[in-house]
Design an enzyme around this catalytic site. Structure first.
Site, PDB file in Angstrom:
ATOM      1  N   SER A 142       0.791  -1.279  -0.137  1.00 14.62           N
ATOM      2  CA  SER A 142       0.065  -0.328   0.128  1.00 14.62           C
ATOM      3  C   SER A 142       1.104   1.244   0.467  1.00 14.62           C
ATOM      4  O   SER A 142       1.594   1.489  -0.679  1.00 14.62           O
ATOM      5  CB  SER A 142      -0.746  -0.062   1.057  1.00 14.62           C
ATOM      6  OG  SER A 142      -1.748   0.854   1.175  1.00 14.62           O
ATOM      7  N   ASP A 280     -10.434  -3.268  -5.863  1.00 11.57           N
ATOM      8  CA  ASP A 280      -9.882  -2.817  -4.794  1.00 11.57           C
ATOM      9  C   ASP A 280     -10.692  -1.837  -4.333  1.00 11.57           C
ATOM     10  O   ASP A 280     -10.830  -1.002  -5.204  1.00 11.57           O
ATOM     11  CB  ASP A 280      -8.597  -2.178  -4.976  1.00 11.57           C
ATOM     12  CG  ASP A 280      -7.529  -1.488  -3.295  1.00 11.57           C
ATOM     13  OD1 ASP A 280      -8.144  -1.095  -2.534  1.00 11.57           O
ATOM     14  OD2 ASP A 280      -6.359  -1.383  -3.159  1.00 11.57           O
ATOM     15  N   HIS A 311      -8.423  -5.036  -0.571  1.00 11.50           N
ATOM     16  CA  HIS A 311      -7.417  -4.292  -0.907  1.00 11.50           C
ATOM     17  C   HIS A 311      -6.307  -4.672   0.705  1.00 11.50           C
ATOM     18  O   HIS A 311      -6.063  -4.640   1.882  1.00 11.50           O
ATOM     19  CB  HIS A 311      -7.548  -2.807   0.432  1.00 11.50           C
ATOM     20  CG  HIS A 311      -6.326  -1.366   0.305  1.00 11.50           C
ATOM     21  ND1 HIS A 311      -5.245  -1.558  -0.777  1.00 11.50           N
ATOM     22  CD2 HIS A 311      -5.722  -1.455   1.232  1.00 11.50           C
ATOM     23  CE1 HIS A 311      -4.947  -0.247  -0.473  1.00 11.50           C
ATOM     24  NE2 HIS A 311      -4.520  -0.574   0.897  1.00 11.50           N
TER      25      HIS A 311
END
Length: 360
Positions: A142, A280, A311
């Site tokens: 991320s 996501d 995610h």
């Protein structure tokens, strides 16, 4: 990637399950915490985990890992991944984002930001000096994906001894990502609110170090910003009122442009794996055109885009219950193994050609 039958095709459930549970039966790998003093007085920390098996190519390889926003080595998804990497012969060094660990006080009026590579670079340099024979696999999750790609692309020297770089579930362009975070489709505005609330709690837990009377405190950071922080409902507001001022950016636009990895991706020459999920809820589909276009132009870049996974979810399982290891964990390690074997084959072929040339 085959997600669990009943709920695995929902990006929201995958994301929520990752956020709340982390991982199933998360292991507890043992590591040593290292402390590094930065030039501005900040204290960077990272955890070092030694391999628990011989690597598939029989050589010393270290994974240098950057977690997601406000995350650290004690998060369950990081522990699960580290444990699996150790069992596959990798040493692991995991950065603890500045200010993320609740029991570590800040020693300067600064905490982690979207694209600051100072602490990650210090950790990598420590590994290179301490283990002069080791080769590196760079991994970011991320927000960590943005940091590692920016770090590797910042200079050619940062790519020395790096076998490959892996980024999972990042958004590539901070400005566009934050603009989509203000939209309500796929509940992004709600996720934005939750993440902003968590960031506020972390910042306020370090209130004295960041906003207290200090000669080192950025002049642009004031009590007015603290009052604005209380009313912030989005990451963009927090970035504008607090985060950009740690590094003296004059505007939010400048902060996002300079901190984003977008301008550095084309400078990365080592093998680069960019992983996203089509469902996501945090990464808008328009952002995926960036890694897609890059992979079409550059031979060293691979963009992997499964239909599901949410995610940082990517849970696997037959019907209802997910397995301890996720598809993401296995993908990163298998890709790293393949690159290591490929590099060793290239080196062996090169040595053979030199030997034959010498005989002639």
């Amino acid at each position: 990637y085959v997600p669990p039958l009943i709920w695995g095709k929902s990006g929201h459930i995958q994301t929520a399950l990752y956020g709340k549970m982390g991982r199933v039966r998360s292991p507890h790998p043992y590591g040593l915490r290292k402390f590094l003093t930065m030039p501005d007085g900040a204290t960077a920390t990272f955890d070092l985990f030694e391999p628990r098996a011989e690597h598939c190519i029989g050589e010393d390889v270290t994974m240098v890992i950057c977690p997601g926003i406000a995350n650290h080595s004690e998060k369950q998804y990081i522990r699960t991944f580290v444990d699996y990497a150790q069992k596959n012969g990798y040493r692991c060094a995991v950065l603890n984002h500045l200010g993320a660990l609740p029991n570590i006080e800040l020693t300067s009026p600064r905490m982690f930001t979207y694209g600051c590579t100072w602490e990650f670079g210090a950790m990598v340099n420590y590994i290179k000096k301490t283990y002069p024979q080791t080769q590196l696999v760079v991994v970011g999750f991320s927000l960590g994906g943005n940091i590692v790609c920016k770090y590797v692309g910042e200079s050619q020297a940062n790519q020395e001894r790096v076998l490959c770089c892996v980024s999972v579930c990042q958004g590539y362009c901070a400005q566009r990502a934050q603009e989509t975070f203000m939209q309500w489709d796929r509940c992004r505005r709600f996720y934005n609110f939750l993440m902003a609330d968590n960031m506020k709690k972390i910042i306020l837990s370090h209130r004295q170090a960041l906003f207290g009377d200090s000669m080192k405190k950025p002049q642009s950071l004031s009590d007015i910003d603290l009052s604005k922080l209380y009313t912030a409902t989005s990451l963009m507001q927090i970035d504008d009122n607090v985060m950009r001022k740690f590094h003296g950016y004059n505007s939010l636009k400048e902060y996002y442009e300079k901190e984003s990895c977008l301008q550095y991706l084309h400078r990365i020459h080592v093998p680069l794996l960019l992983v996203n999920a089509a469902d996501d809820p945090l990464v808008h589909e328009s952002l995926l055109s960036i890694p897609r276009a890059l992979s079409e132009k550059r031979e060293n870049v691979m963009h992997v885009l499964p239909l599901h996974g949410g995610h940082l979810g990517f849970f696997e399982g037959s019907v209802l219950f997910p397995e301890p290891l996720t598809w993401m964990d296995k993908l990163v390690v298998q890709y790293a193994n393949a690159i290591c074997q490929w590099e060793k084959t290239k080196s062996h072929c090169s040595d053979t050609e030199q030997a034959v040339s010498g005989q002639e």
